[in-house]
Scaffold this active site. Structure first.
Site, PDB file in Angstrom:
ATOM      1  N   ASN A  79       0.871  -1.179   0.000  1.00  0.00           N
ATOM      2  CA  ASN A  79       0.000   0.000   0.000  1.00  0.00           C
ATOM      3  C   ASN A  79       0.905   1.226   0.000  1.00  0.00           C
ATOM      4  O   ASN A  79       1.501   1.552   1.019  1.00  0.00           O
ATOM      5  CB  ASN A  79      -0.893  -0.024   1.249  1.00  0.00           C
ATOM      6  CG  ASN A  79      -1.685   1.267   1.395  1.00  0.00           C
ATOM      7  OD1 ASN A  79      -1.814   2.042   0.449  1.00  0.00           O
ATOM      8  ND2 ASN A  79      -2.222   1.498   2.586  1.00  0.00           N
ATOM      9  N   TRP A  80       0.995   1.854  -1.163  1.00  0.00           N
ATOM     10  CA  TRP A  80       1.924   2.994  -1.278  1.00  0.00           C
ATOM     11  C   TRP A  80       1.371   4.270  -0.658  1.00  0.00           C
ATOM     12  O   TRP A  80       2.068   5.284  -0.590  1.00  0.00           O
ATOM     13  CB  TRP A  80       2.245   3.263  -2.751  1.00  0.00           C
ATOM     14  CG  TRP A  80       3.126   2.243  -3.387  1.00  0.00           C
ATOM     15  CD1 TRP A  80       3.754   1.195  -2.786  1.00  0.00           C
ATOM     16  CD2 TRP A  80       3.497   2.181  -4.782  1.00  0.00           C
ATOM     17  NE1 TRP A  80       4.484   0.482  -3.709  1.00  0.00           N
ATOM     18  CE2 TRP A  80       4.345   1.064  -4.928  1.00  0.00           C
ATOM     19  CE3 TRP A  80       3.181   2.951  -5.901  1.00  0.00           C
ATOM     20  CZ2 TRP A  80       4.893   0.702  -6.170  1.00  0.00           C
ATOM     21  CZ3 TRP A  80       3.722   2.589  -7.133  1.00  0.00           C
ATOM     22  CH2 TRP A  80       4.576   1.485  -7.265  1.00  0.00           C
ATOM     23  N   LYS A  81       0.105   4.255  -0.276  1.00  0.00           N
ATOM     24  CA  LYS A  81      -0.526   5.464   0.278  1.00  0.00           C
ATOM     25  C   LYS A  81      -0.304   6.648  -0.668  1.00  0.00           C
ATOM     26  O   LYS A  81      -0.314   6.469  -1.875  1.00  0.00           O
ATOM     27  CB  LYS A  81       0.009   5.739   1.695  1.00  0.00           C
ATOM     28  CG  LYS A  81      -0.032   4.487   2.567  1.00  0.00           C
ATOM     29  CD  LYS A  81       0.186   4.761   4.014  1.00  0.00           C
ATOM     30  CE  LYS A  81       0.239   3.450   4.766  1.00  0.00           C
ATOM     31  NZ  LYS A  81       0.215   3.594   6.194  1.00  0.00           N
ATOM     32  N   HIS A 137      -9.437   1.091   5.063  1.00  0.00           N
ATOM     33  CA  HIS A 137      -8.120   1.265   5.686  1.00  0.00           C
ATOM     34  C   HIS A 137      -8.271   2.199   6.886  1.00  0.00           C
ATOM     35  O   HIS A 137      -9.048   3.151   6.850  1.00  0.00           O
ATOM     36  CB  HIS A 137      -7.119   1.840   4.672  1.00  0.00           C
ATOM     37  CG  HIS A 137      -5.715   1.817   5.189  1.00  0.00           C
ATOM     38  ND1 HIS A 137      -5.237   2.775   6.055  1.00  0.00           N
ATOM     39  CD2 HIS A 137      -4.706   0.932   4.995  1.00  0.00           C
ATOM     40  CE1 HIS A 137      -3.976   2.480   6.359  1.00  0.00           C
ATOM     41  NE2 HIS A 137      -3.640   1.360   5.738  1.00  0.00           N
ATOM     42  N   GLU A 190      -6.626   4.563   7.960  1.00  0.00           N
ATOM     43  CA  GLU A 190      -6.422   6.002   7.702  1.00  0.00           C
ATOM     44  C   GLU A 190      -7.685   6.615   7.098  1.00  0.00           C
ATOM     45  O   GLU A 190      -7.981   7.780   7.335  1.00  0.00           O
ATOM     46  CB  GLU A 190      -5.190   6.200   6.807  1.00  0.00           C
ATOM     47  CG  GLU A 190      -3.908   5.967   7.603  1.00  0.00           C
ATOM     48  CD  GLU A 190      -2.723   5.468   6.805  1.00  0.00           C
ATOM     49  OE1 GLU A 190      -2.749   5.550   5.563  1.00  0.00           O
ATOM     50  OE2 GLU A 190      -1.768   4.975   7.434  1.00  0.00           O
ATOM     51  N   GLU A 211      -5.291  -5.017  10.898  1.00  0.00           N
ATOM     52  CA  GLU A 211      -4.280  -3.974  11.028  1.00  0.00           C
ATOM     53  C   GLU A 211      -4.517  -3.192  12.316  1.00  0.00           C
ATOM     54  O   GLU A 211      -5.291  -2.216  12.324  1.00  0.00           O
ATOM     55  CB  GLU A 211      -4.351  -3.018   9.842  1.00  0.00           C
ATOM     56  CG  GLU A 211      -4.127  -3.685   8.505  1.00  0.00           C
ATOM     57  CD  GLU A 211      -3.550  -2.701   7.497  1.00  0.00           C
ATOM     58  OE1 GLU A 211      -2.435  -2.945   7.029  1.00  0.00           O
ATOM     59  OE2 GLU A 211      -4.202  -1.685   7.221  1.00  0.00           O
ATOM     60  N   GLY A 245       2.462   2.266  10.697  1.00  0.00           N
ATOM     61  CA  GLY A 245       3.364   3.396  10.495  1.00  0.00           C
ATOM     62  C   GLY A 245       4.084   3.827  11.762  1.00  0.00           C
ATOM     63  O   GLY A 245       4.713   4.882  11.800  1.00  0.00           O
ATOM     64  N   SER A 281       3.515  -2.208  10.358  1.00  0.00           N
ATOM     65  CA  SER A 281       4.980  -2.175  10.472  1.00  0.00           C
ATOM     66  C   SER A 281       5.660  -3.504  10.124  1.00  0.00           C
ATOM     67  O   SER A 281       6.650  -3.884  10.759  1.00  0.00           O
ATOM     68  CB  SER A 281       5.401  -1.695  11.865  1.00  0.00           C
ATOM     69  OG  SER A 281       4.917  -0.381  12.100  1.00  0.00           O
ATOM     70  N   GLY A 309       4.941   1.376   4.794  1.00  0.00           N
ATOM     71  CA  GLY A 309       6.294   1.948   4.706  1.00  0.00           C
ATOM     72  C   GLY A 309       7.323   1.061   4.009  1.00  0.00           C
ATOM     73  O   GLY A 309       8.040   1.517   3.110  1.00  0.00           O
TER      74      GLY A 309
HETATM   75  C1  PEP Z   1      -0.725   0.011   6.024  1.00  0.00           C
HETATM   76  O1  PEP Z   1      -0.744   1.117   5.516  1.00  0.00           O
HETATM   77  O2  PEP Z   1      -1.662  -0.760   5.764  1.00  0.00           O
HETATM   78  C2  PEP Z   1       0.374  -0.363   6.890  1.00  0.00           C
HETATM   79  C3  PEP Z   1       0.324  -1.509   7.502  1.00  0.00           C
HETATM   80  O3  PEP Z   1       1.400   0.543   7.014  1.00  0.00           O
HETATM   81  P1  PEP Z   1       2.846   0.232   7.690  1.00  0.00           P
HETATM   82  O4  PEP Z   1       3.360  -1.034   7.088  1.00  0.00           O
HETATM   83  O5  PEP Z   1       3.689   1.432   7.314  1.00  0.00           O
HETATM   84  O6  PEP Z   1       2.636   0.118   9.157  1.00  0.00           O
END
Ligand code: PEP
Length: 255
Positions: A9-11, A98, A100, A170, A176, A216, A238
């Site tokens: 997931n590049w966001k 998600h 976010e 998640e 993040g 993460s 990330g």
């Molecule tokens: C995500 O955006 O779904 C995610 C798990 O981010 P990260 O790996 O940066 O924690």
């Protein structure tokens, strides 16, 4: 057997040239990957370019996903993007719910359900994200919250839809932040999610549905997370932004 799925997931990262350059570096690095599904969710603006670059590299089997999708097909919904539009751009998946989106854009369980149903109705796969906040975990509400999110996301689906449904657990406190759930915490939550799905749709569907862990995940912890029996893959933010790092995740070693 549930085939592992490792998803990027590049966001809100990467221009079109950066995205195409990534694909050129990533594809050779995963040439020897085992039997694993790979998915990349670029920002909307780079979806078409990523899908094209994957076709050119003869890796059209790598799924391209939208990070979000709207539930109406067309109309006066300024800023929204429909399932037909993302398919047209080269997507075969969408992410729904998600954290976010839930946190910054106030997406509710009911909206997540509408988006997930629209995606599946359009023949797309959907990754439905669920997970508790730190406050919810610390006050002993993890399982109530996750149960509500899973059950409401699954309203009005039919058994036949499950071939297109993937869940991602998640925990918000792990996204993040550099803090990862321990393998025991991840496994416990995944077993719980499977039990909620079993209550609603029965053991066969629950046993077949893929549940990814997200929060993460990085090269240093991917192997221990993927060793959990109920973890069927990873949704990665990330550590997916760099093609070398993401290729290492795709090449995880099981057990
Ligand atoms: C995500 O955006 O779904 C995610 C798990 O981010 P990260 O790996 O940066 O924690």
């Amino acid at each position: 057997m549930r085939k592992p799925l490792i998803a990027a997931n590049w966001k809100m990262h990467k221009t079109i040239p950066e995205a195409v350059d990534y694909v050129k570096r990533f594809v050779p690095a995963v040439r020897n990957a085992a039997d694993v599904d790979i998915l990349i969710a670029p920002p909307f603006t780079a979806i078409s370019a990523v899908a094209g670059a994957l076709r050119t590299a003869q890796r059209a089997d790598i799924f391209v996903a939208a990070q979000d999708v709207f539930y109406e097909e067309k109309g006066a919904y300024t800023g929204e993007v429909s399932t037909g539009m993302i398919k047209d751009a080269g997507c075969s998946f969408a992410i729904a719910g998600h954290s976010e989106r839930r946190q910054y854009f106030h997406e509710t369980d009911s909206l997540v359900n509408k988006k997930a149903r629209a995606a599946v109705r359009a023949g797309l796969g959907v990754i439905i994200c669920v997970g508790e906040t730190l406050e919810e975990r610390n006050t002993g509400r993890t399982f109530d919250v996750v149960k509500r999110q899973v059950s409401e996301a699954l309203l009005e689906f039919e058994e036949a839809d499950f071939g297109n449904i993937v869940f991602a657990y998640e925990p918000v406190w792990a996204i993040g932040t550099g803090v990862t759930a321990t393998p025991d915490q991840a496994e416990e939550a995944h077993v719980f999610i499977r039990s909620v799905i079993k209550e609603i749709y029965g053991g066969e569907i629950a046993g077949d549905v893929r549940i990814l862990y997200g929060g993460s995940v990085k090269p240093e912890n991917v192997d221990e997370i993927m060793a959990c029996p109920d973890v069927d893959g990873a949704l990665v933010g990330g550590a997916s932004l760099d093609p070398e790092s993401f290729s290492r995740l795709v090449m995880f070693k099981k057990g």
